[in-house]
Design a protein around this motif. Structure first.
Motif, PDB file in Angstrom:
ATOM      1  N   PHE A   1      19.793 -54.124  90.166  1.00 53.11           N
ATOM      2  CA  PHE A   1      20.761 -53.290  89.487  1.00 53.11           C
ATOM      3  C   PHE A   1      21.749 -52.385  90.357  1.00 53.11           C
ATOM      4  O   PHE A   1      22.887 -52.753  90.191  1.00 53.11           O
ATOM      5  CB  PHE A   1      19.903 -52.185  88.330  1.00 53.11           C
ATOM      6  N   TRP A   2      21.114 -51.769  91.382  1.00 53.82           N
ATOM      7  CA  TRP A   2      22.134 -50.949  92.325  1.00 53.82           C
ATOM      8  C   TRP A   2      22.831 -51.938  93.057  1.00 53.82           C
ATOM      9  O   TRP A   2      24.117 -51.530  93.353  1.00 53.82           O
ATOM     10  CB  TRP A   2      21.074 -50.246  92.853  1.00 53.82           C
ATOM     11  N   ILE A   3      22.256 -52.813  93.832  1.00 52.99           N
ATOM     12  CA  ILE A   3      23.204 -53.567  94.509  1.00 52.99           C
ATOM     13  C   ILE A   3      24.321 -54.493  93.934  1.00 52.99           C
ATOM     14  O   ILE A   3      25.294 -54.443  94.515  1.00 52.99           O
ATOM     15  CB  ILE A   3      22.153 -54.603  95.558  1.00 52.99           C
ATOM     16  N   LEU A   4      24.031 -54.919  92.780  1.00 56.92           N
ATOM     17  CA  LEU A   4      25.144 -55.340  91.932  1.00 56.92           C
ATOM     18  C   LEU A   4      26.218 -54.402  91.447  1.00 56.92           C
ATOM     19  O   LEU A   4      27.384 -54.783  91.226  1.00 56.92           O
ATOM     20  CB  LEU A   4      24.722 -56.346  90.643  1.00 56.92           C
ATOM     21  N   SER A   5      25.730 -53.098  91.193  1.00 59.49           N
ATOM     22  CA  SER A   5      26.709 -52.001  90.813  1.00 59.49           C
ATOM     23  C   SER A   5      27.538 -51.794  91.845  1.00 59.49           C
ATOM     24  O   SER A   5      28.811 -51.664  91.816  1.00 59.49           O
ATOM     25  CB  SER A   5      25.798 -50.893  90.448  1.00 59.49           C
ATOM     26  N   ALA A   6      26.989 -51.832  93.261  1.00 60.95           N
ATOM     27  CA  ALA A   6      27.966 -51.499  94.373  1.00 60.95           C
ATOM     28  C   ALA A   6      28.921 -52.780  94.603  1.00 60.95           C
ATOM     29  O   ALA A   6      29.998 -52.466  94.751  1.00 60.95           O
ATOM     30  CB  ALA A   6      27.066 -51.298  95.594  1.00 60.95           C
ATOM     31  N   ASN A   7      28.440 -53.791  94.479  1.00 60.57           N
ATOM     32  CA  ASN A   7      29.258 -55.053  94.690  1.00 60.57           C
ATOM     33  C   ASN A   7      30.245 -55.038  93.572  1.00 60.57           C
ATOM     34  O   ASN A   7      31.629 -55.478  93.813  1.00 60.57           O
ATOM     35  CB  ASN A   7      28.339 -56.300  94.790  1.00 60.57           C
ATOM     36  N   SER A   8      29.841 -54.875  92.533  1.00 63.76           N
ATOM     37  CA  SER A   8      30.682 -55.008  91.257  1.00 63.76           C
ATOM     38  C   SER A   8      31.933 -53.863  91.162  1.00 63.76           C
ATOM     39  O   SER A   8      32.852 -54.141  91.081  1.00 63.76           O
ATOM     40  CB  SER A   8      30.036 -54.790  89.782  1.00 63.76           C
ATOM     41  N   TRP A   9      31.447 -52.742  91.837  1.00 64.80           N
ATOM     42  CA  TRP A   9      32.592 -51.838  91.975  1.00 64.80           C
ATOM     43  C   TRP A   9      33.658 -52.243  93.010  1.00 64.80           C
ATOM     44  O   TRP A   9      34.924 -51.977  92.707  1.00 64.80           O
ATOM     45  CB  TRP A   9      32.008 -50.341  92.609  1.00 64.80           C
ATOM     46  N   MET A  10      33.250 -52.997  94.057  1.00 64.95           N
ATOM     47  CA  MET A  10      34.293 -53.553  94.809  1.00 64.95           C
ATOM     48  C   MET A  10      35.199 -54.750  94.268  1.00 64.95           C
ATOM     49  O   MET A  10      36.220 -54.888  94.688  1.00 64.95           O
ATOM     50  CB  MET A  10      33.568 -54.087  95.980  1.00 64.95           C
TER      51      MET A  10
ATOM     52  N   GLU B   1      19.258 -48.286  96.115  1.00 65.04           N
ATOM     53  CA  GLU B   1      18.764 -49.815  95.920  1.00 65.04           C
ATOM     54  C   GLU B   1      17.590 -49.883  96.972  1.00 65.04           C
ATOM     55  O   GLU B   1      16.562 -50.593  96.531  1.00 65.04           O
ATOM     56  CB  GLU B   1      19.838 -50.696  96.518  1.00 65.04           C
ATOM     57  N   VAL B   2      17.548 -49.055  98.286  1.00 55.96           N
ATOM     58  CA  VAL B   2      16.693 -48.884  99.118  1.00 55.96           C
ATOM     59  C   VAL B   2      15.505 -48.288  98.516  1.00 55.96           C
ATOM     60  O   VAL B   2      14.285 -48.577  98.673  1.00 55.96           O
ATOM     61  CB  VAL B   2      17.185 -48.242 100.502  1.00 55.96           C
ATOM     62  N   LEU B   3      15.732 -47.211  97.829  1.00 54.42           N
ATOM     63  CA  LEU B   3      14.703 -46.449  97.333  1.00 54.42           C
ATOM     64  C   LEU B   3      13.854 -47.336  96.374  1.00 54.42           C
ATOM     65  O   LEU B   3      12.554 -47.180  96.233  1.00 54.42           O
ATOM     66  CB  LEU B   3      15.358 -45.072  96.695  1.00 54.42           C
ATOM     67  N   ALA B   4      14.458 -47.973  95.428  1.00 53.05           N
ATOM     68  CA  ALA B   4      13.726 -48.859  94.502  1.00 53.05           C
ATOM     69  C   ALA B   4      12.901 -49.738  95.337  1.00 53.05           C
ATOM     70  O   ALA B   4      11.649 -50.130  94.922  1.00 53.05           O
ATOM     71  CB  ALA B   4      14.686 -49.637  93.410  1.00 53.05           C
ATOM     72  N   ALA B   5      13.530 -50.617  96.199  1.00 49.76           N
ATOM     73  CA  ALA B   5      12.915 -51.599  97.060  1.00 49.76           C
ATOM     74  C   ALA B   5      11.468 -51.221  97.589  1.00 49.76           C
ATOM     75  O   ALA B   5      10.577 -51.744  97.647  1.00 49.76           O
ATOM     76  CB  ALA B   5      13.883 -52.259  97.845  1.00 49.76           C
ATOM     77  N   PHE B   6      11.700 -50.011  98.229  1.00 51.97           N
ATOM     78  CA  PHE B   6      10.575 -49.611  99.066  1.00 51.97           C
ATOM     79  C   PHE B   6       9.612 -48.915  98.388  1.00 51.97           C
ATOM     80  O   PHE B   6       8.537 -49.040  98.612  1.00 51.97           O
ATOM     81  CB  PHE B   6      11.249 -48.880 100.154  1.00 51.97           C
ATOM     82  N   PHE B   7       9.976 -48.047  97.370  1.00 55.02           N
ATOM     83  CA  PHE B   7       9.127 -47.154  96.626  1.00 55.02           C
ATOM     84  C   PHE B   7       8.288 -48.024  95.598  1.00 55.02           C
ATOM     85  O   PHE B   7       7.122 -47.367  95.306  1.00 55.02           O
ATOM     86  CB  PHE B   7       9.768 -45.899  96.121  1.00 55.02           C
ATOM     87  N   LEU B   8       9.206 -48.700  95.070  1.00 55.78           N
ATOM     88  CA  LEU B   8       8.423 -49.522  93.778  1.00 55.78           C
ATOM     89  C   LEU B   8       7.956 -51.044  94.219  1.00 55.78           C
ATOM     90  O   LEU B   8       6.798 -51.367  94.129  1.00 55.78           O
ATOM     91  CB  LEU B   8       9.304 -49.797  92.874  1.00 55.78           C
ATOM     92  N   GLU B   9       8.608 -51.781  94.931  1.00 51.24           N
ATOM     93  CA  GLU B   9       8.254 -53.145  95.237  1.00 51.24           C
ATOM     94  C   GLU B   9       7.213 -52.944  96.487  1.00 51.24           C
ATOM     95  O   GLU B   9       6.219 -53.500  96.323  1.00 51.24           O
ATOM     96  CB  GLU B   9       9.474 -53.790  95.887  1.00 51.24           C
ATOM     97  N   ALA B  10       7.736 -52.481  97.717  1.00 46.87           N
ATOM     98  CA  ALA B  10       6.629 -52.518  98.786  1.00 46.87           C
ATOM     99  C   ALA B  10       5.522 -51.480  98.523  1.00 46.87           C
ATOM    100  O   ALA B  10       4.290 -51.877  98.805  1.00 46.87           O
ATOM    101  CB  ALA B  10       7.378 -51.847  99.968  1.00 46.87           C
ATOM    102  N   GLY B  11       5.541 -50.392  97.880  1.00 42.52           N
ATOM    103  CA  GLY B  11       4.605 -49.520  97.506  1.00 42.52           C
ATOM    104  C   GLY B  11       3.387 -50.331  96.505  1.00 42.52           C
ATOM    105  O   GLY B  11       2.412 -49.868  97.000  1.00 42.52           O
ATOM    106  N   PHE B  12       4.005 -50.991  95.691  1.00 40.86           N
ATOM    107  CA  PHE B  12       2.670 -51.436  94.901  1.00 40.86           C
ATOM    108  C   PHE B  12       2.468 -52.900  95.068  1.00 40.86           C
ATOM    109  O   PHE B  12       1.527 -53.519  94.742  1.00 40.86           O
ATOM    110  CB  PHE B  12       3.384 -51.349  93.359  1.00 40.86           C
TER     111      PHE B  12
END
Length: 458
Positions: free
Chosen positions: A145-154, A102-113
């Motif tokens: 997607f990733w943060i909801l996957s983690a929360n949904s697993w819980m 989730e952090v990878l997507a946020a910083f490399f895609l969102e913050a990068g572009f």
């Protein structure tokens, strides 16, 4: 109340405060990123300056949302080590990689572009700039997607094994990522982000139209927001029903708490729809109950005689706080129905060609501005409080997830967080109101880089 229970309640309250701030900003960034993608796509397709003007106007709001949201997200992440270290220890092998992506997507895609979105049009050209906007919008969805996957697993753990030390070990990553509740929660939350953004944009646009009713840019953003509400609010009801059916199978205590059902009705009597009640956890019954017979059976079992497992069929220590879940669900549904009514009313006014002139509608939309995000927060309360008393549902209790902290330590850190939030969110709100007090104008100015950016100095 024991010292452990007191510290647990303080830690849960702190997490509720931080997640409430962050989830609104995260959802708004998802909605605005995709709104901007549509606007820039329409500009490139139709070549009309009006789309670019509205794009540039909301781009400033989006940049502010990302900046403040990043600050709130960092505080939220720190709590896993400060207040919930036992959860991190027990489930870190599974939750850690999911949150890393989730952090990878946020910083490399969102913050990068994002930098290209803000300052790059004249340097990279319209088409490559549109690619950057799409990358940010796509990155926001991947992050969700990733943060909801983690929360949904819980909520519905799968694909794991329990080691000798009691830690959860990953066995099947496909089963972990695409756990049983994940598709429903991803769809429900994404639609909530879009609807929350639509009601906010529509409400702000309505307020601006009350002051300058002939502004074509304000009319455009108002119209687009209402079309989003028209299309997505009925879809959200269908997705919510499917989500509820799934929760009934995997988390029956939560559904019983939502319905305020303490005892199962007689065979064939059906489940009543409780419009209002005051659930009593001590006496395990409802006070002042107002109910319509059999109606709940229609959406719970899709017939008039079906019933669900009642709260008295579960151990008392495994029942969630019923009053919070009961009322939060009704607020969420009530706001959702208001959004459906808002969309249908806009269709009638469009047909009569009075959408922009009906001041009562504009005032109503302005009042509905926070409705989407309030409904989302109520839904989040239903989901998270309804999972109690577990962090990993059925496997790890919330009390066993707490760090070795005292109530005083948690309260002290909570006040520190609140002071930080007052500074960050207060400043952000002040800047936001300065942006929104004026509607978008013709040839809206592009965000300007700093002097260091222009000269190439750092």
């Amino acid at each position: 109340m024991s010292a452990i229970d007191s510290a647990l309640m303080a830690a849960r309250s702190q997490f509720a405060i931080t997640i409430s701030f962050h989830i609104v900003l995260a959802a708004l960034s998802i909605g605005l990123a995709n709104f901007l993608m549509v606007l820039e796509g329409l500009w490139l397709w139709r070549g009309r300056q009006i789309y670019l003007d509205v794009y540039l106007y909301w781009l400033k709001v989006f940049a502010l949302t990302v900046a403040v949201g990043t600050a709130s997200g960092l505080i939220l992440e720190y709590q896993f080590g400060l207040n919930w270290s036992r959860l991190s220890t027990q489930a870190g092998d599974i939750l850690g990689p999911l949150m890393f992506y989730e952090v990878l997507a946020a910083f490399f895609l969102e913050a990068g572009f994002l930098g290209i979105m803000l300052f790059g049009l004249k340097k990279v050209g319209p088409r490559l700039h549109f690619f950057a906007t799409c990358a940010v919008a796509f990155g926001s969805l991947i992050s969700a997607f990733w943060i909801l996957s983690a929360n949904s697993w819980m909520q519905t753990p799968a694909g794991y094994a329990v080691g000798a030390d009691g830690r959860f070990i990953a066995e099947n990553w496909w089963a972990i990522i695409f756990n049983p509740s994940f598709p429903y929660r991803l769809a429900h939350m994404t639609l909530a982000a879009f609807l929350g953004t639509a009601t906010l944009v529509g409400g702000i646009s309505a307020w601006q139209l009350l002051r300058s009713p002939r502004n074509p840019r304000t009319r455009l953003q108002f119209s687009m927001a209402l079309w989003m509400i028209v299309v997505l609010s009925p879809v959200q009801i269908v997705v919510g029903d499917l989500h509820g059916q799934h929760s009934l199978k995997f988390q029956p205590q939560k559904i019983a708490a939502i319905e305020g059902s303490w005892t199962r009705p007689p065979q064939g009597a059906g489940e009543p729809l409780r419009l209002f009640a005051i659930p009593d956890m001590a006496e395990r019954r409802n006070h002042w109950e107002v109910a319509i017979p059999r109606v709940a059976s229609l959406y719970l079992r899709h017939d008039l005689s079906g019933t669900i497992a009642a709260l008295d069929e579960f151990p008392a220590e495994n029942i969630p706080p019923v009053p919070i879940v009961f009322f939060a669900f009704r607020f969420m549904v009530g706001l959702g129905l208001l959004m459906v009514a808002q969309g249908l009313t806009s269709l009638v006014l469009r047909w009569r060609q009075r959408l922009y002139e009906a001041r009562w509608m504009l005032r109503g939309c302005a009042l509905m501005a926070p409705a989407g995000f309030l409904a989302m927060l109520c839904g989040w309360v239903v989901t998270e409080v309804g999972r109690q008393p577990f962090t990993v549902y059925g496997l790890l209790r919330t009390a066993d997830s707490l760090s070795s902290v005292s109530r005083e330590q948690v309260i002290g850190s909570t006040w520190t967080i609140l002071v930080f939030y007052l500074l960050i969110f207060g400043t952000g709100l002040w800047v936001l109101l300065r942006i929104l007090r004026e509607p978008p104008h013709k040839d809206e100015a592009w965000p300007q880089p700093t002097l260091a950016d222009e000269t190439g100095q750092s």
